[in-house]
Design an enzyme around this catalytic site. Structure first.
Site, PDB file in Angstrom:
ATOM      1  CG  HIS A  57      -0.118   0.136   2.493  1.00  0.00           C
ATOM      2  ND1 HIS A  57       0.552  -0.943   3.040  1.00  0.00           N
ATOM      3  CD2 HIS A  57       0.158   1.200   3.269  1.00  0.00           C
ATOM      4  CE1 HIS A  57       1.193  -0.528   4.127  1.00  0.00           C
ATOM      5  NE2 HIS A  57       0.967   0.760   4.285  1.00  0.00           N
ATOM      6  CG  HIS A  72       0.253   5.856   2.704  1.00  0.00           C
ATOM      7  ND1 HIS A  72      -1.026   5.335   2.798  1.00  0.00           N
ATOM      8  CD2 HIS A  72       0.958   5.301   3.714  1.00  0.00           C
ATOM      9  CE1 HIS A  72      -1.082   4.514   3.836  1.00  0.00           C
ATOM     10  NE2 HIS A  72       0.100   4.476   4.408  1.00  0.00           N
TER      11      HIS A  72
END
Length: 148
Positions: A57, A72
């Site tokens: 992620h 992110h």
């Protein structure tokens, strides 16, 4: 000067719009955020360099000048334990700016009740060192900001 590219397409909304106080208050660092287009695609390297951290992620690319950029993908997506993400590169790989790094689908993240907003942070940047922050629509690979 380093030009940081948009890792995903969408709308540049700024860190203040990130629904996570760690990012929105700038505790991670200076930068901006993108509310991504919904649908499957790939997040790309924002700068040329080496991937020094790779999670499904999130990833950090450090350039030859020592500047590191964190991407992110979504908020609270660490809780997914990699589900919905597919790494296209690995920790330790050298990447060129704009090279696909992670395949994902922001719509799936959103359908799971999480925000797909993507903070893009210039790690260890000092106040005033980021210029030309994009606002509004950006395409993958567009200049997102410059880092002096």
């Amino acid at each position: 000067m380093t030009t940081v590219l948009a890792p995903v397409g969408g709308e540049a909304v700024g860190l203040a719009a990130v629904p996570d106080p760690v990012f929105s208050a700038g505790m991670v660092g200076l930068g901006t955020a993108i509310d991504p287009l919904r649908g499957p695609g790939a997040a790309v390297a924002p700068i040329a360099g080496k991937i020094v951290k790779m999670h499904p992620h999130a990833y950090v690319v450090v350039g030859d000048d020592g500047k590191g950029v964190l991407v992110h993908l979504g908020i609270d997506t660490v809780q997914l334990r990699g589900e919905g993400f597919r790494a296209l590169a690995a920790e330790g790989d050298r990447v060129r700016a704009g090279q696909p790094v992670v395949a994902w689908d922001p719509a799936v993240i959103e359908a799971g009740g999480r925000s797909p907003v993507c903070p893009v942070v210039a790690l260890d940047a000092v106040s005033g060192s980021l210029t030309g922050l994009a606002v509004g629509d950006v395409r993958v690979g567009d200049a997102l900001f410059r880092w002096e």
